[in-house]
Motif scaffolding. Structure first.
Motif, mmCIF file in Angstrom:
data_model
loop_
_atom_site.group_PDB
_atom_site.id
_atom_site.type_symbol
_atom_site.label_atom_id
_atom_site.label_comp_id
_atom_site.label_asym_id
_atom_site.label_seq_id
_atom_site.Cartn_x
_atom_site.Cartn_y
_atom_site.Cartn_z
ATOM 1 N N THR A 119 0.970 -1.064 0.064
ATOM 2 C CA THR A 119 0.172 0.039 0.006
ATOM 3 C C THR A 119 1.016 1.453 0.068
ATOM 4 O OG1 THR A 119 -1.442 -1.285 1.529
ATOM 5 C CG2 THR A 119 -1.820 1.197 1.134
ATOM 6 N N VAL A 178 1.019 5.572 -0.224
ATOM 7 C CA VAL A 178 0.045 6.524 0.119
ATOM 8 C C VAL A 178 0.459 7.710 -0.939
ATOM 9 C CG1 VAL A 178 -0.414 8.297 1.631
ATOM 10 C CG2 VAL A 178 0.260 6.007 2.654
ATOM 11 N N CYS A 193 -7.313 10.107 2.232
ATOM 12 C CA CYS A 193 -6.266 9.249 2.188
ATOM 13 C C CYS A 193 -6.492 8.538 1.018
ATOM 14 C CB CYS A 193 -5.886 8.363 3.269
ATOM 15 S SG CYS A 193 -4.500 7.459 3.201
ATOM 16 N N CYS A 221 -4.589 5.921 -1.759
ATOM 17 C CA CYS A 221 -3.590 5.070 -1.743
ATOM 18 C C CYS A 221 -3.456 4.094 -3.130
ATOM 19 C CB CYS A 221 -3.636 3.897 -0.739
ATOM 20 S SG CYS A 221 -3.586 4.644 0.788
#
Lengths: 211, 223
Positions: free
Chosen positions: A147, A149, A185, A187
């Motif tokens: 993952t 960001v 957020c 990702c």
């Protein structure tokens, strides 16, 4: 890009450099390298070693007409290749996976959205959009999940991940990432196996959303 | 799959490599460049000289030398992956054509010719065999005043020479593992489980790359 504290582990960089890494993970590695000068230099070091091995490899004679055929092709103009450029928070490899267009988000409920960029037998890679303060349902992994960001930040049991940071989660990690308050957020996430959700409802939705 | 090696020997190897990996000072590179000029008339190794002639003058004779050097090696590496020779040659052809067409992207301060061609070969092999484009990082935009820095190029060549010497001192089983990892025969999980890979060797090489990159980025316009 400064402030990146979670980088690509060597085994993934080597697998990427050598070409053995599946496409979904390669997209994440190429995107992180686009954002992280340190990993760009580390990849360069691995390629230097690969080059040294190539130089030292036993030679295998090529067909006698091969050179002439190649020289005949030198003056033929190459087909133009489309070159993708970074756009906003999306580095070039993400823009390439998006085909140069803005993401087409699909809602997953509670404000969480996703767009699957690529999905094949070896795994899948997607963009995830998690509103500030929102938790991603508690899940574990059957395989590897990367993952990265691109905007905002999230935290889980293993630490805080801001822009450019890469979380590597293997089969042992059960985690509940929570997006920080503030902007959503976003990702880039790749997996080589379906996620295992612990609660029943997300598990039912899994085949529908291909999470 | 796991090959165990004597840990204490590995530590010694790392120490030796560490000592050799001391960052090359710019002055060393300049001195070496002057010595090279005396021997070959050029400051760099011959593959670098050929590649620069291809890049800057589109020199076909130099390209022929590059072909003679790299094509049989590329074929050797590609055949290792089990491809029949005819198909391997198609990929070699494709790689060398890419070298010719993308020569303007070659930056001898950031990559050795062999490393640059290795990277192209891995890309082309995947593109051709899997019929998909391998995701690649964004290119760095070159600085406005992009001139080759001779001492950096020679320093990088020295690093690579030291790295190759270190590779040649590996025990055969270790060397075999390095080859399998870098020629795409191991998965990331296998590489991770492989205790025999001298990753310290590589880590000690990273410093120069980092320094060079920081130097490069000072003059680079990136957003």
């Amino acid at each position: 890009m400064t402030g990146i504290t979670h980088h690509i582990p060597d085994e993934l960089l080597i697998a990427y450099a050598s070409g053995s890494l599946p496409k979904a993970f390669s997209t994440v590695v190429a995107t992180h390298v686009s954002m992280c000068d340190e990993c760009r230099a580390r990849l360069g070091a691995h390629e230097t070693l690969g080059g040294a091995l190539l130089d030292d490899t036993p030679v295998q004679e090529v067909s006698s007409d091969m050179k002439a055929r190649l020289f005949d092709a030198l003056d033929t103009p190459a087909a133009t290749e489309r070159v993708y450029e970074r756009s906003g928070i999306f580095p070039a490899p993400v823009m390439e996976a998006l085909g140069g267009l803005p993401p087409k988000w699909k809602p997953l409920g509670l404000g969480v959205r996703q767009m699957i960029l690529n999905h094949d037998r070896s795994g899948s890679v997607r963009l995830l959009y998690i509103p500030g303060g929102m938790a991603v349902p508690d899940h574990g992994h059957n395989g590897l999940e990367l993952t990265l960001v691109l905007q905002g930040a999230f935290s889980d049991e293993t630490g805080r991940f801001g822009v450019g940071d890469l979380e590597v989660a293997d089969g042992d990690l059960e985690h509940e990432p929570v997006a920080e308050d503030g902007p959503a957020c976003i990702c880039l996430a790749a997996t080589d196996a379906a996620l295992r959700f612990r609660s029943f409802v997300p598990r039912m939705l899994q085949p529908i959303f291909r999470i | 799959m796991k090959v165990m090696f004597d840990v204490s020997e590995d530590v010694l190897l790392e120490d030796r490599l560490e000592a050799e990996a001391a960052p090359a000072r710019v002055g060393d590179g300049a001195k070496r460049a002057r010595e090279n000029i005396l021997v070959t008339g050029e400051p760099y190794a011959e593959t670098t000289v050929w590649m620069l002639a291809v890049r800057d003058q589109r020199d076909k004779v130099a390209f022929g030398h590059l072909f003679d050097h790299f094509a049989p090696r590329l074929k050797g590496v590609i055949c290792r992956s089990g491809l029949p020779p005819a198909q391997a040659e198609d990929i070699v052809q494709d790689v060398m054509l890419t070298v010719w067409r993308k020569a303007h992207m070659f930056d001898p301060g950031r990559a050795q010719v062999s490393a640059w061609i290795y990277q192209i070969a891995r890309n082309r092999q995947i593109d051709v065999l899997r019929k998909e484009r391998r995701p690649v990082p964004e290119e760095l935009k070159p600085a406005e005043t992009a001139e080759d820095d001779a001492s950096q190029i020679v320093a990088l060549e020295e690093e690579t020479t030291a790295l190759r010497a270190a590779l040649n001192r590996l025990k055969p089983a270790q060397r075999e593992m390095v080859e399998r990892a870098y020629l795409g025969e191991l998965t990331h999980a296998e590489i991770r489980a492989e205790t025999g890979l001298p990753l310290g060797t590589i880590k000690s090489r990273i410093r120069l790359g980092l320094e060079k990159l920081r130097h490069e980025l000072k003059g680079t316009d990136r957003t």
